[in-house]
Every structure is written in structure tokens, then in C-alpha cells.
Design a protein around this motif. Structure first.
Motif, PDB file in Angstrom:
ATOM      1  N   MET A   1       0.809  -1.219   0.000  1.00 34.73           N
ATOM      2  CA  MET A   1       0.000   0.000   0.000  1.00 34.73           C
ATOM      3  C   MET A   1       0.840   1.265   0.000  1.00 34.73           C
ATOM      4  N   PHE A   2       2.147   1.137   0.083  1.00 34.90           N
ATOM      5  CA  PHE A   2       3.004   2.312   0.208  1.00 34.90           C
ATOM      6  C   PHE A   2       3.534   2.772  -1.138  1.00 34.90           C
ATOM      7  N   THR A   3       2.624   2.877  -2.113  1.00 32.12           N
ATOM      8  CA  THR A   3       2.946   3.415  -3.419  1.00 32.12           C
ATOM      9  C   THR A   3       1.755   4.242  -3.900  1.00 32.12           C
ATOM     10  N   GLY A   4       1.996   5.083  -4.903  1.00 34.54           N
ATOM     11  CA  GLY A   4       0.910   5.849  -5.495  1.00 34.54           C
ATOM     12  C   GLY A   4       0.517   7.066  -4.682  1.00 34.54           C
ATOM     13  N   LEU A   5      -0.770   7.327  -4.629  1.00 32.31           N
ATOM     14  CA  LEU A   5      -1.296   8.492  -3.904  1.00 32.31           C
ATOM     15  C   LEU A   5      -1.922   8.050  -2.593  1.00 32.31           C
ATOM     16  N   SER A   6      -1.362   8.531  -1.484  1.00 34.75           N
ATOM     17  CA  SER A   6      -1.960   8.327  -0.169  1.00 34.75           C
ATOM     18  C   SER A   6      -2.592   9.646   0.245  1.00 34.75           C
ATOM     19  N   ALA A   7      -3.919   9.688   0.266  1.00 38.32           N
ATOM     20  CA  ALA A   7      -4.664  10.926   0.477  1.00 38.32           C
ATOM     21  C   ALA A   7      -4.983  11.123   1.952  1.00 38.32           C
ATOM     22  N   PHE A   8      -4.680  12.310   2.469  1.00 40.43           N
ATOM     23  CA  PHE A   8      -4.836  12.619   3.886  1.00 40.43           C
ATOM     24  C   PHE A   8      -5.996  13.600   4.075  1.00 40.43           C
ATOM     25  N   PRO A   9      -7.167  13.110   4.478  1.00 40.25           N
ATOM     26  CA  PRO A   9      -8.322  13.991   4.627  1.00 40.25           C
ATOM     27  C   PRO A   9      -8.304  14.798   5.928  1.00 40.25           C
ATOM     28  N   LEU A  10      -8.982  15.924   5.876  1.00 42.43           N
ATOM     29  CA  LEU A  10      -9.291  16.717   7.056  1.00 42.43           C
ATOM     30  C   LEU A  10     -10.179  15.904   8.001  1.00 42.43           C
TER      31      LEU A  10
ATOM     32  N   ARG B   1     -18.096  11.456   4.478  1.00 40.39           N
ATOM     33  CA  ARG B   1     -18.265  11.871   3.080  1.00 40.39           C
ATOM     34  C   ARG B   1     -16.927  12.167   2.414  1.00 40.39           C
ATOM     35  N   LEU B   2     -16.005  12.755   3.156  1.00 41.76           N
ATOM     36  CA  LEU B   2     -14.675  13.008   2.598  1.00 41.76           C
ATOM     37  C   LEU B   2     -13.977  11.702   2.240  1.00 41.76           C
ATOM     38  N   VAL B   3     -14.067  10.716   3.121  1.00 43.79           N
ATOM     39  CA  VAL B   3     -13.436   9.420   2.848  1.00 43.79           C
ATOM     40  C   VAL B   3     -14.110   8.746   1.654  1.00 43.79           C
ATOM     41  N   GLU B   4     -15.423   8.801   1.592  1.00 41.01           N
ATOM     42  CA  GLU B   4     -16.146   8.193   0.464  1.00 41.01           C
ATOM     43  C   GLU B   4     -15.756   8.838  -0.861  1.00 41.01           C
ATOM     44  N   GLN B   5     -15.495  10.142  -0.835  1.00 35.75           N
ATOM     45  CA  GLN B   5     -15.051  10.828  -2.052  1.00 35.75           C
ATOM     46  C   GLN B   5     -13.696  10.290  -2.508  1.00 35.75           C
TER      47      GLN B   5
ATOM     48  N   GLY C   1      -4.649  15.817  -1.842  1.00 38.40           N
ATOM     49  CA  GLY C   1      -5.292  14.570  -2.241  1.00 38.40           C
ATOM     50  C   GLY C   1      -6.464  14.212  -1.352  1.00 38.40           C
ATOM     51  N   GLY C   2      -6.444  14.693  -0.107  1.00 40.09           N
ATOM     52  CA  GLY C   2      -7.527  14.408   0.819  1.00 40.09           C
ATOM     53  C   GLY C   2      -8.782  15.202   0.544  1.00 40.09           C
ATOM     54  N   LEU C   3      -8.681  16.251  -0.273  1.00 44.97           N
ATOM     55  CA  LEU C   3      -9.841  17.087  -0.587  1.00 44.97           C
ATOM     56  C   LEU C   3     -10.108  17.138  -2.086  1.00 44.97           C
ATOM     57  N   PHE C   4      -9.033  17.160  -2.870  1.00 47.57           N
ATOM     58  CA  PHE C   4      -9.142  17.223  -4.327  1.00 47.57           C
ATOM     59  C   PHE C   4      -8.368  16.056  -4.935  1.00 47.57           C
ATOM     60  N   PRO C   5      -8.869  14.835  -4.765  1.00 51.18           N
ATOM     61  CA  PRO C   5      -8.098  13.659  -5.157  1.00 51.18           C
ATOM     62  C   PRO C   5      -7.833  13.541  -6.652  1.00 51.18           C
ATOM     63  N   LYS C   6      -8.754  13.986  -7.497  1.00 51.58           N
ATOM     64  CA  LYS C   6      -8.528  13.860  -8.934  1.00 51.58           C
ATOM     65  C   LYS C   6      -7.355  14.721  -9.380  1.00 51.58           C
TER      66      LYS C   6
ATOM     67  N   LEU D   1     -15.650  26.181   2.013  1.00 50.70           N
ATOM     68  CA  LEU D   1     -16.154  26.887   0.840  1.00 50.70           C
ATOM     69  C   LEU D   1     -16.870  25.952  -0.126  1.00 50.70           C
ATOM     70  N   ARG D   2     -16.365  24.741  -0.254  1.00 48.24           N
ATOM     71  CA  ARG D   2     -16.946  23.774  -1.174  1.00 48.24           C
ATOM     72  C   ARG D   2     -18.146  23.030  -0.568  1.00 48.24           C
ATOM     73  N   GLY D   3     -18.433  23.293   0.703  1.00 47.62           N
ATOM     74  CA  GLY D   3     -19.573  22.646   1.335  1.00 47.62           C
ATOM     75  C   GLY D   3     -19.306  21.228   1.802  1.00 47.62           C
ATOM     76  N   PHE D   4     -18.036  20.830   1.848  1.00 50.81           N
ATOM     77  CA  PHE D   4     -17.704  19.508   2.370  1.00 50.81           C
ATOM     78  C   PHE D   4     -17.872  19.468   3.885  1.00 50.81           C
ATOM     79  N   THR D   5     -17.709  20.611   4.533  1.00 53.55           N
ATOM     80  CA  THR D   5     -17.806  20.700   5.986  1.00 53.55           C
ATOM     81  C   THR D   5     -18.554  21.969   6.358  1.00 53.55           C
ATOM     82  N   HIS D   6     -18.992  21.994   7.617  1.00 51.14           N
ATOM     83  CA  HIS D   6     -19.549  23.221   8.166  1.00 51.14           C
ATOM     84  C   HIS D   6     -18.414  24.067   8.747  1.00 51.14           C
ATOM     85  N   SER D   7     -18.718  25.309   9.024  1.00 56.38           N
ATOM     86  CA  SER D   7     -17.781  26.208   9.684  1.00 56.38           C
ATOM     87  C   SER D   7     -18.255  26.450  11.113  1.00 56.38           C
ATOM     88  N   PRO D   8     -17.351  26.323  12.116  1.00 61.71           N
ATOM     89  CA  PRO D   8     -15.924  26.042  12.023  1.00 61.71           C
ATOM     90  C   PRO D   8     -15.645  24.556  11.814  1.00 61.71           C
TER      91      PRO D   8
END
Length: 297
Positions: free
Chosen positions: A1-10, A25-29, A211-216, A263-270
Motif C-alpha cells: 500500500m506504500f505506493t501511489g497516492l496516499s490521500a490525507f483527509p481533514l 463523506r470526505l473518505v467516500e469521495q 489529495g484528501g480534498l481534491f483527489p482527482k 467553501l466547497r460545502g464539504f464541511t460546516h464552519s468552524p
């Protein structure tokens, strides 16, 4: 698993607790984008601000939402005793790997750090990634210390804090470390602005904040570099210079990514634990404009 893109979400949260729905939802994305692995509870995931119970719950959520995508979680803590407890919790939850930074309040010596990894690697049953992040831990690894630690059981990757900007210097830096570590241990680059250069220089994995927010967006750079198209990877990274500049302007990636998530609506503020705060005012407008202009996804 230690190759490629490892995405770190908020890990979205406020003073009442973690926003479990937003985190899921972030993980599902990330799963939908087909990242290679997910790094939950890294620095972007604000692990240091959460209790053991909260970290265990977030780990469980990550594993459940990730499905077949392997999950790695940070087990960093001030005391070795607590690191071992966190490792036990994470393994019970079904993670595929552990991420260990040498967290400290008092300044650590090289022998302190080696002892930490020696103890932990002797008491785990899943692979471990060494988290070299002097910006948060204030501990400077030497390549020689990396070489010693990399020979411990269960060590499978090293997450280094960026590489020199010049491609030949980046290659030399990666080659120096590679010469001191076993063949099965991969080298991963962090510091998103350095990712394309690091991958082109021989790093096998990008431990990525964006990668954790904009994986593509992150996957396009990763796939280009690892397929041998160094020029395309460099071009794609260069096109993101306005984003890298925002990271520098606001003292790192966390606040920028949290603001972008809001801003993208993935989370509430704060979405950050106090006293940390997302960016407001004109800075927030800058980030919104950059997201739209760069077409991050």
C-alpha cells in the motif's frame, strides 16, 4: 500500500466534537476517486487535538467508509505508553498500516526516537510508516537514523518532508536515503508543492494534503510521474503554483484546506479545533478564487 497516492483527509470538527458525517463523506469521495490509500488522522487530520476515544472513533469511521481502500492512521502521542495503546486501538479497528511521528514536548534525542520506534515496531502486527515532519514535531531526522529505524521489523515506508526544488538535487537527496534503507522500504514525499519533483526523483508515494480534498487533481500528478511522464507531472504541479503560494502565505496547508473544505460545502464552519481557525476576510476570498480558477477536483 506504500505506493501511489496516499490521500490525507481533514477531520472536520468543532468544540462539540468531530463531524462524523462530513468526515465519512470526505473518505467516500476518496474511495470514489480511486486513491491508492487513505491517511486518516495525520497532521491534516488534527490527530494531536483529539482524545484517544475520539481517535478510535475516527479510525473506525475511516475503515468502514474506505471499504477495500487501505487505511493508515497516525498513532503519534507524547508518551510511548499512549502510542502503544493507540496502535492497539487502530489495529483492532482494522487499519492496514500505522503512521508514527516522534511527538514531543521536551526535545528528543536520536536515541530517544530510535527507542520509540524500536518499542513500537516490536509490538505491532501491521506495517508502519515513519513520519518525518520537523515542521510539527521539531525533530530533525538524519539519514543515518532513518537507516537504523528502517531496519526494524514492520517498517515499510518513510514519509520525508519534501525535496530540493532542483530535479538533480532532489534525485541526489532521494538516492542518499535509498542507499541507507532496505529495498522493501518505500520513500514517500510530502509537502505538496514538492510532490511532482519528489516522485520524478524516485519517491514511490505521495503523502498528500490536497489529495484528501481534491483527489482527482492529485491523482493526475501522481499517475503522470509514476508512469514516467516527468514533464507532465511537473507541468501539472506548476499550474498549481497559486495554491502552493497560498500554503506559504497562510503558514501551511491545514488552514487553507479547511477553508477550501468549508467553501466547497464539504464541511460546516468552524471545521478546526480551537485555537486553530480557518481563514476569513480577503484571504478566504483568495482561496475561493483559486479553487475556481484552478478547477480543483
Amino acid at each position: 500500500m506504500f505506493t501511489g497516492l496516499s490521500a490525507f483527509p481533514l477531520t472536520p470538527m468543532n468544540e462539540q466534537g468531530v463531524d462524523e458525517g462530513a468526515f465519512t463523506r470526505l473518505v467516500e469521495q476518496l474511495v470514489a476517486a480511486k486513491v491508492d490509500s487513505i491517511g486518516a488522522l495525520g497532521s491534516t487530520g488534527s490527530y494531536a487535538y483529539l482524545s484517544r476515544i475520539e481517535r478510535s472513533r475516527v479510525t473506525q469511521l475511516a475503515v468502514e467508509a474506505a471499504g477495500n481502500v487501505p487505511v493508515m492512521v497516525s498513532i503519534g502521542s507524547l508518551r510511548t505508553r499512549d502510542v502503544l495503546l493507540l496502535a492497539e486501538d487502530a489495529q483492532k479497528a482494522g487499519v492496514k498500516a500505522l503512521l508514527l511521528p516522534p511527538v514531543s514536548y521536551q526535545k528528543l534525542s536520536a536515541e530517544d526516537v530510535f527507542s520509540l520506534y524500536e518499542t513500537v515496531t516490536a509490538n505491532i502486527s501491521v506495517p508502519l510508516c515513519v513520519y518525518d515532519n520537523p515542521g510539527t514535531t521539531h525533530f530533525e531526522f538524519t539519514d543515518e537514523l532513518h537507516g537504523r529505524i528502517a531496519r526494524l521489523p514492520n517498517v515499510h515506508s518513510i514519509k520525508i518532508p519534501g525535496v530540493p526544488e532542483a530535479p538533480d538535487q532532489a534525485r541526489a537527496r532521494v538516492d542518499r536515503l535509498r542507499a541507507l534503507i532496505p529495498e522493501h522500504v518505500t520513500i514517500g514525499v510530502s509537502g505538496d508543492a514538492f510532490a511532482a519533483t519528489g516522485l520524478n526523483a524516485g519517491c514511490e508515494v505521495w503523502y498528500s494534503v490536497i489529495g484528501g480534498l481534491f483527489p482527482k487533481t492529485a491523482l493526475a500528478i501522481t499517475r503522470a510521474a509514476l508512469s514516467g511522464n516527468a514533464e507532465e507531472a511537473a507541468r501539472l504541479s506548476e499550474s498549481l503554483k497559486p495554491l502552493w503560494a497560498l500554503f506559504t502565505q497562510f503558514g501551511g496547508s491545514l488552514r487553507v484546506v479547511a477553508t477550501a473544505a468549508e467553501l466547497r460545502g464539504f464541511t460546516h464552519s468552524p471545521s478546526l479545533p480551537l485555537p486553530l481557525r480557518a481563514i476569513s476576510g480577503s484571504g478566504r476570498q483568495q482561496i475561493a478564487a483559486a479553487i475556481d480558477e484552478l478547477e480543483l477536483s
